[in-house]
Design an enzyme around this catalytic site. Structure first.
Site, PDB file in Angstrom:
ATOM      1  N   CYS A   5       0.886  -1.110  -0.001  1.00 21.95           N
ATOM      2  CA  CYS A   5      -0.013  -0.041   0.162  1.00 21.95           C
ATOM      3  C   CYS A   5       1.099   1.170   0.074  1.00 21.95           C
ATOM      4  O   CYS A   5       2.060   1.145   0.088  1.00 21.95           O
ATOM      5  CB  CYS A   5      -0.995  -0.003   1.035  1.00 21.95           C
ATOM      6  N   GLY A  32      -1.536   1.251  -4.804  1.00 23.06           N
ATOM      7  CA  GLY A  32      -2.929   0.867  -4.398  1.00 23.06           C
ATOM      8  C   GLY A  32      -4.021   1.076  -5.070  1.00 23.06           C
ATOM      9  O   GLY A  32      -4.295   2.218  -5.014  1.00 23.06           O
ATOM     10  N   ASN A 106       1.686   0.080   5.341  1.00 20.17           N
ATOM     11  CA  ASN A 106       2.320  -0.453   3.951  1.00 20.17           C
ATOM     12  C   ASN A 106       3.155  -1.464   4.563  1.00 20.17           C
ATOM     13  O   ASN A 106       4.214  -1.127   5.377  1.00 20.17           O
ATOM     14  CB  ASN A 106       2.885   0.649   3.278  1.00 20.17           C
ATOM     15  N   GLY A 107       3.062  -2.758   4.252  1.00 18.97           N
ATOM     16  CA  GLY A 107       4.072  -3.734   4.793  1.00 18.97           C
ATOM     17  C   GLY A 107       3.253  -4.924   5.020  1.00 18.97           C
ATOM     18  O   GLY A 107       1.941  -5.086   4.492  1.00 18.97           O
ATOM     19  N   TYR A 249      10.389  -2.069  -9.728  1.00 19.90           N
ATOM     20  CA  TYR A 249       9.004  -1.984 -10.088  1.00 19.90           C
ATOM     21  C   TYR A 249       8.268  -1.026  -9.538  1.00 19.90           C
ATOM     22  O   TYR A 249       7.375  -0.325  -9.966  1.00 19.90           O
ATOM     23  CB  TYR A 249       8.431  -3.613 -10.176  1.00 19.90           C
TER      24      TYR A 249
HETATM   25  P1  AMP Z   1       4.099 -11.493 -15.054  1.00 27.20           P
HETATM   26  O1  AMP Z   1       2.976 -10.992 -16.377  1.00 27.20           O
HETATM   27  O2  AMP Z   1       3.269 -12.315 -14.328  1.00 27.20           O
HETATM   28  O3  AMP Z   1       5.385 -12.125 -15.640  1.00 27.20           O
HETATM   29  O4  AMP Z   1       4.519 -10.130 -14.417  1.00 27.20           O
HETATM   30  C1  AMP Z   1       5.296  -9.405 -14.645  1.00 27.20           C
HETATM   31  C2  AMP Z   1       4.925  -7.857 -15.324  1.00 27.20           C
HETATM   32  O5  AMP Z   1       4.146  -7.462 -14.286  1.00 27.20           O
HETATM   33  C3  AMP Z   1       5.960  -7.023 -15.576  1.00 27.20           C
HETATM   34  O6  AMP Z   1       5.643  -6.295 -16.823  1.00 27.20           O
HETATM   35  C4  AMP Z   1       6.008  -6.227 -14.367  1.00 27.20           C
HETATM   36  O7  AMP Z   1       6.370  -4.908 -14.712  1.00 27.20           O
HETATM   37  C5  AMP Z   1       4.676  -6.309 -13.664  1.00 27.20           C
HETATM   38  N1  AMP Z   1       4.781  -6.607 -12.418  1.00 27.20           N
HETATM   39  C6  AMP Z   1       6.019  -7.212 -11.627  1.00 27.20           C
HETATM   40  N2  AMP Z   1       5.702  -7.252 -10.249  1.00 27.20           N
HETATM   41  C7  AMP Z   1       4.553  -6.941 -10.113  1.00 27.20           C
HETATM   42  C8  AMP Z   1       3.645  -6.720  -9.116  1.00 27.20           C
HETATM   43  N3  AMP Z   1       4.108  -7.057  -7.844  1.00 27.20           N
HETATM   44  N4  AMP Z   1       2.228  -6.144  -9.161  1.00 27.20           N
HETATM   45  C9  AMP Z   1       2.084  -5.748 -10.165  1.00 27.20           C
HETATM   46  N5  AMP Z   1       2.713  -5.594 -11.532  1.00 27.20           N
HETATM   47  C10 AMP Z   1       3.905  -6.589 -11.409  1.00 27.20           C
END
Ligand code: AMP
Length: 478
Positions: A5, A32, A106-107, A249
């Protein structure tokens, strides 16, 4: 229940806090999208408005007018797959004998059950499965017997895991960062007050000045009249465990976290990616938006080395589609990637492409994009990823996926390359991450790429002993 969050807390001299809090939550929306909430205090009583949905939908003008008071806290909550419900929207509020409390977290705690059971046996009744309610009850209980600073310290002694908190105790706003600084938290100054927030971009939005990061194990108490703050370093600064994934990210590129501008870190990681596994192709193409800063660093380093490769935007994003990750089912996630991204054929057809993204989690995005680029006529597709292989879940506040959903949990890079259908695939090394963040391994949490965590998460390896030094309250000047 994980909480991924954004939090904020504001104290102003002579101005309602509701609107600055609302703007702050807008600035933190990327952290979030499930719910948004604000709690204020007007000197007599606490006011709250918490609602499901995006910040822009959660409040109207009347709601903000009703949130009176020049002190307040706010929260945006990140959804976990399948857990879209109102139970865990925040800030969480409790009233108790000697006052009121609002808490934004957040955590993720790793000993929630233990603390909840203990409090339940003492007669506390819980309305949610979340860990934030547990922190609120523990703190409320301590406040019956101790002054504010000692009560916070006692709660910090009791809870384990990652937490950046903003707390409203009557009309006083507090900010707390866990002893290893896993989640970010910064302190800023406004013309007429002070702000504590997950990310510095919030402070920029309010035309304020970033003062510094809240230190791991530090409590900041804002003066309710907006004239200053007190700092209490409640734990000795020992080993930190900053989450590297915030830089890769989660955080905004325009935020400064632990003294580093996220944009520069990502560009640096892109440069290192070229050094480690660069390949000369006709075009270098980011996955928007997450891969953009990495791709610009990568392309720049490639050009410096004389590579004849063009930086091109070949995938256009529909900005009205949210983050694909938050879709609860695989089917929906796949549909969402296609809704979200559309190729520009002329930059792709007949050309070799390096596709750059920050991370691969389940592999949904890269599999779909490789297919999309092939359909658009790409001759070769080389995927380069700006982080190491994600092999283990995050227990400390980032919604990744469970271990069996992670494409890299038990596959070699070659197996993954085959699974996503690319001509080549390379990840960035862990060494490059630690180099870019100027830390040794001990100062970062690398749990999701090493499987070793800074806290004892059930059934997982712990890479260090978490020692908890004695109380050392040192009130300092503003
Ligand atoms: P995936 O499609 O499951 O391999 O997730 C990778 C994609 O989702 C990449 O484009 C990342 O930028 C994004 N991403 C990585 N970690 C997260 C996260 N925790 N929450 C939302 N998006 C994510």
């Amino acid at each position: 229940m994980n909480e991924k969050c954004g939090v904020v807390g504001i104290s102003l001299a002579d101005r309602e806090a509701a609107r600055p809090l609302y703007y702050s939550l807008y600035a933190l929306q990327h952290r979030g999208q499930e719910s948004a909430g604000i709690v204020t205090h007007d000197g007599f009583q606490q006011h709250e408005h918490v609602e499901m949905g995006l910040v822009g939908d959660a409040f109207d003008s009347d709601d903000l007018d009703a949130l009176s008071g020049s002190n307040g806290i706010g929260h945006v909550r990140y959804p976990t797959a399948g857990s879209v419900n109102a139970c865990c929207a925040q800030p969480f509020s409790v009233s108790f004998k000697s006052g009121s409390l609002g808490l934004a977290h957040n955590g993720n705690l790793v000993n929630t059950e233990e603390v909840r059971d203990e409090l339940a046996s003492l007669g506390h009744a819980f309305t949610s499965s979340g860990d934030t309610e547990v922190i609120a009850h523990d703190l409320a209980r301590n406040l019956l017997e101790e002054d504010l600073v000692r009560a916070v310290k006692s709660t910090m002694d009791r809870i384990h895991g990652s937490y950046s908190l903003t707390i409203m105790h009557d009309e006083t706003v507090l900010g707390v960062r866990d002893p290893q600084g896993n989640r970010p938290l910064v302190l800023g100054e406004l013309d007429d007050g002070y702000v504590i927030a997950s990310e510095s971009a919030t402070i920029d939005t309010l035309d304020g000045e970033l003062i510094r990061d809240v230190e791991p194990g530090e409590l900041i108490v804002l003066k309710p009249d907006g004239s200053g703050y007190d700092s209490y370093q409640l734990f000795d600064l020992e080993k930190t465990a900053h989450c590297f994934f915030e830089h890769v990210y989660f955080a905004r590129p325009d935020s400064i976290i632990d003294e580093k501008l996220v944009y520069e870190v990502r560009r640096d990681l892109g440069r290192k990616l070229w050094e480690e596994s660069g390949i000369e192709t006709d075009v270098v193409m980011p996955v928007p938006d997450s891969g953009r800063s990495f791709a610009s660093g990568y392309a720049e380093a490639a050009a410096e080395d004389g590579a004849r490769t063009e930086f091109a935007e070949g995938l256009m994003k529909n900005r009205y589609v949210g983050r694909t990750f938050i879709m609860p089912t695989q089917d929906e996630r796949e549909r969402a990637v296609r809704l979200k991204l559309n190729p520009i054929k002329s930059t792709i057809e007949g050309r070799s492409v390096t596709l750059i993204d920050d991370s691969i989690v389940r592999g949904t995005t890269s599999t779909q994009l490789v297919e999309l680029l092939r359909d658009a006529g790409a001759e070769e597709i080389h995927v380069r990823i700006g982080s190491p292989k994600i092999i283990a879940p995050c227990y400390l506040g980032i919604d990744m996926a469970s271990r069996d959903e992670l494409i890299a949990a038990d596959r070699t890079t070659e197996d993954i390359r085959e699974a996503i259908g690319a001509d080549s695939l390379s990840y960035l090394s862990i060494e490059s991450i630690t180099e870019a963040l100027d830390n040794d391994y001990d100062e970062l949490c690398l749990g999701c790429v090493t499987g070793e965590y800074p806290y004892d998460v059930e059934g997982e390896k712990t890479d260090r002993d978490v020692s908890r030094p004695a109380i050392g309250e040192q009130p300092s000047a503003d």
